[in-house]
Design an enzyme around this catalytic site. Structure first.
Site, PDB file in Angstrom:
ATOM      1  N   LYS A 270      51.598 -34.567  39.376  1.00 35.46           N
ATOM      2  CA  LYS A 270      51.925 -33.480  40.314  1.00 35.46           C
ATOM      3  C   LYS A 270      52.218 -34.021  41.702  1.00 35.46           C
ATOM      4  O   LYS A 270      52.999 -33.426  42.443  1.00 35.46           O
ATOM      5  CB  LYS A 270      50.828 -32.420  40.324  1.00 35.46           C
ATOM      6  CG  LYS A 270      50.816 -31.618  39.024  1.00 35.46           C
ATOM      7  CD  LYS A 270      50.380 -30.173  39.179  1.00 35.46           C
ATOM      8  CE  LYS A 270      50.690 -29.410  37.897  1.00 35.46           C
ATOM      9  NZ  LYS A 270      50.098 -28.103  37.788  1.00 35.46           N
TER      10      LYS A 270
ATOM     11  N   LYS B   7      55.917 -32.644  29.167  1.00 35.22           N
ATOM     12  CA  LYS B   7      55.362 -31.447  28.517  1.00 35.22           C
ATOM     13  C   LYS B   7      56.039 -30.165  28.996  1.00 35.22           C
ATOM     14  O   LYS B   7      56.543 -30.110  30.119  1.00 35.22           O
ATOM     15  CB  LYS B   7      53.845 -31.376  28.704  1.00 35.22           C
ATOM     16  CG  LYS B   7      53.380 -30.915  30.043  1.00 35.22           C
ATOM     17  CD  LYS B   7      51.908 -30.503  30.004  1.00 35.22           C
ATOM     18  CE  LYS B   7      51.565 -29.877  31.350  1.00 35.22           C
ATOM     19  NZ  LYS B   7      50.566 -28.873  31.339  1.00 35.22           N
TER      20      LYS B   7
ATOM     21  N   LYS C 260      55.138 -24.242  32.870  1.00 34.16           N
ATOM     22  CA  LYS C 260      55.574 -22.987  33.493  1.00 34.16           C
ATOM     23  C   LYS C 260      56.533 -23.250  34.633  1.00 34.16           C
ATOM     24  O   LYS C 260      57.465 -22.501  34.869  1.00 34.16           O
ATOM     25  CB  LYS C 260      54.362 -22.291  34.122  1.00 34.16           C
ATOM     26  CG  LYS C 260      53.414 -21.662  33.193  1.00 34.16           C
ATOM     27  CD  LYS C 260      52.314 -20.983  34.030  1.00 34.16           C
ATOM     28  CE  LYS C 260      50.971 -21.201  33.388  1.00 34.16           C
ATOM     29  NZ  LYS C 260      50.231 -22.332  33.899  1.00 34.16           N
TER      30      LYS C 260
HETATM   31  N1  AQP Z   1      52.964 -28.018  26.936  1.00 30.64           N
HETATM   32  C1  AQP Z   1      51.732 -27.676  26.580  1.00 30.64           C
HETATM   33  N2  AQP Z   1      51.333 -27.832  25.294  1.00 30.64           N
HETATM   34  C2  AQP Z   1      50.080 -27.470  24.901  1.00 30.64           C
HETATM   35  N3  AQP Z   1      49.164 -26.936  25.755  1.00 30.64           N
HETATM   36  C3  AQP Z   1      49.525 -26.763  27.037  1.00 30.64           C
HETATM   37  N4  AQP Z   1      48.876 -26.262  28.116  1.00 30.64           N
HETATM   38  C4  AQP Z   1      49.699 -26.320  29.192  1.00 30.64           C
HETATM   39  N5  AQP Z   1      50.884 -26.833  28.852  1.00 30.64           N
HETATM   40  C5  AQP Z   1      50.811 -27.124  27.516  1.00 30.64           C
HETATM   41  C6  AQP Z   1      47.527 -25.737  28.083  1.00 30.64           C
HETATM   42  O1  AQP Z   1      47.575 -24.412  28.613  1.00 30.64           O
HETATM   43  C7  AQP Z   1      46.346 -24.141  29.280  1.00 30.64           C
HETATM   44  C8  AQP Z   1      46.610 -23.538  30.619  1.00 30.64           C
HETATM   45  O2  AQP Z   1      47.276 -24.506  31.423  1.00 30.64           O
HETATM   46  P1  AQP Z   1      47.242 -24.291  32.983  1.00 30.64           P
HETATM   47  O3  AQP Z   1      48.016 -23.106  33.341  1.00 30.64           O
HETATM   48  O4  AQP Z   1      45.861 -24.256  33.464  1.00 30.64           O
HETATM   49  O5  AQP Z   1      47.840 -25.589  33.616  1.00 30.64           O
HETATM   50  P2  AQP Z   1      48.946 -26.579  33.206  1.00 30.64           P
HETATM   51  O6  AQP Z   1      48.421 -27.456  32.115  1.00 30.64           O
HETATM   52  O7  AQP Z   1      49.330 -27.293  34.446  1.00 30.64           O
HETATM   53  O8  AQP Z   1      50.093 -25.654  32.654  1.00 30.64           O
HETATM   54  P3  AQP Z   1      51.600 -25.664  32.995  1.00 30.64           P
HETATM   55  O9  AQP Z   1      52.247 -24.692  32.100  1.00 30.64           O
HETATM   56  O10 AQP Z   1      52.134 -27.065  32.975  1.00 30.64           O
HETATM   57  O11 AQP Z   1      51.620 -25.088  34.471  1.00 30.64           O
HETATM   58  P4  AQP Z   1      52.261 -25.678  35.793  1.00 30.64           P
HETATM   59  O12 AQP Z   1      53.725 -25.788  35.521  1.00 30.64           O
HETATM   60  O13 AQP Z   1      51.943 -24.682  36.846  1.00 30.64           O
HETATM   61  O14 AQP Z   1      51.630 -27.012  36.041  1.00 30.64           O
HETATM   62  C9  AQP Z   1      45.561 -25.456  29.359  1.00 30.64           C
HETATM   63  O15 AQP Z   1      44.550 -25.438  28.380  1.00 30.64           O
HETATM   64  C10 AQP Z   1      46.592 -26.499  29.028  1.00 30.64           C
HETATM   65  O16 AQP Z   1      46.026 -27.618  28.383  1.00 30.64           O
END
Ligand code: AQP
Length: 333
Positions: free
Chosen positions: A117, A199, A202
């Site tokens: 990040k 990965k 969002k």
């Molecule tokens: N690509 C993924 N595959 C499987 N699991 C995933 N998780 C996130 N991306 C994947 C799981 O979703 C839960 C919530 O995630 P989060 O919102 O707390 O944070 P994150 O991992 O940072 O999710 P994003 O979608 O990547 O958000 P942004 O873009 O804002 O950083 C967690 O259990 C995570 O493991």
């Protein structure tokens, strides 16, 4: 008499940093739903975590409500589980500060998510982004959770949570339950459809890389049809075939089929047929979620009543742990 029937506690949270993705759903939220009967489940919208990356205020307000309704639409039953909003429960910010003082700079520096990040948001490498894992540790430890259903990307933060809790218990006695991560066998790491080495997120700027839970069927189909594959033209799981491997993971997670079964099903067929089948399976999986979301989001008063009730219960449970922590450290209560 000791209550031997007491259920284990499950805690997990999700950031309302955008529309919930297929990755969030397959990696985490689907397990949240499945665990509701067997465990005492506590889930949260981690909105305090969200501001580690700059948010536009109006979009943030909308995203919080949207995410709350989307998660409920996935099947979280607020009569069975506690589903609250993190910033409404002040114990989280308080324990996070305390745990910051029991977490080492070196430990935080090693976190992959911080490195990723900071590279992505080089103009805003704030202290909150760095100490994100202590806030997450506090979220989990406040509820004395046994299990934490998350995607594979959160495994490192769970390990750190265990280290912080063990260190704290070593100093002050048995204050925290040591939690375990609960990672699905299938779908733990869903990758971007456009760049299968990173990965699905969002906040991905390439909209075609990410399937959102609320995408209409035609958008989902278009995204899968454009998914990156390779020139091998054969549906098989193998090293170097990251795009196809990712599609097979998604198809397997949604249909319950093994890689071998998928290879047999598409033997002699091209990627076009395969992508269509993956898209259709995802459309059918997400259809009831989108329909339920459409109903829920219309009833803001109902959503508000759900999270207010959950906020109060979460405050009550987490205050017990916070009081114990503060007393052990030496604060005057
Ligand atoms: N690509 C993924 N595959 C499987 N699991 C995933 N998780 C996130 N991306 C994947 C799981 O979703 C839960 C919530 O995630 P989060 O919102 O707390 O944070 P994150 O991992 O940072 O999710 P994003 O979608 O990547 O958000 P942004 O873009 O804002 O950083 C967690 O259990 C995570 O493991």
């Amino acid at each position: 008499m000791e209550n031997t029937d007491k259920k284990q506690v499950v805690f997990s949270a999700i950031q309302p940093s955008g529309t919930i993705t297929l990755g969030n759903y397959l990696g985490a939220v689907r397990n949240w739903v499945a665990m509701q009967n067997e465990y005492d489940c506590i889930y949260a919208l981690a909105d305090l975590h969200t501001i580690t990356v700059r948010q536009e205020p109006a979009a943030m307000r909308r995203n919080i409500l949207d995410a709350y309704a989307s998660i409920m639409a996935c099947g979280i039953d607020v009569e069975k589980s506690i589903f609250f909003i993190q910033s409404h429960v002040h114990t989280h910010a308080e324990l996070a500060w305390i745990l910051n003082c029991y977490t080492q700079f070196g430990e935080l520096s090693r976190m992959t998510q911080f490195k990723d990040k900071s590279a992505k948001h080089a103009d805003n490498i704030n202290a909150g982004l760095f100490t994100y894992p202590s806030l997450m540790a506090g979220d989990i430890l406040l509820y004395q959770a046994d299990k934490v259903p998350v995607g594979a990307d959160q495994q490192q933060h769970i390990e750190l949570t265990r280290d912080i809790a063990t260190r704290f218990n070593g100093l002050y006695g048995n204050v925290f339950k040591i939690p375990e991560g609960f990672i699905p066998k299938n779908g733990a790491r869903v990758m971007s459809l456009q760049n299968p080495l990173s990965k699905m997120s969002k906040s991905d700027e390439n909209v075609n890389g990410c399937v959102h839970l609320l995408d209409p069927p035609e958008v989902i189909m278009k995204k899968f049809k454009r998914a990156v594959t390779d020139s091998d033209a054969c549906v098989r799981y193998a090293e170097g075939k990251d795009g196809v491997n990712n599609l097979m993971t998604i198809y397997g997670a949604v249909t319950g089929k093994s890689y071998e079964q998928i290879e047999t099903e598409f033997a002699g067929k091209g990627y076009g047929d395969f992508k269509t089948a993956v898209g259709e399976a995802v459309v059918e999986e997400l259809r009831p979620i989108r329909e339920r979301y459409e109903q829920l989001i219309k009833d803001k008063a109902y959503l508000e009543s759900c999270y207010h009730k959950a906020d109060e219960i979460a405050l009550k449970i987490s205050s017990r742990t916070l009081s114990k922590v503060m007393k052990k450290i030496g604060f005057v209560r």
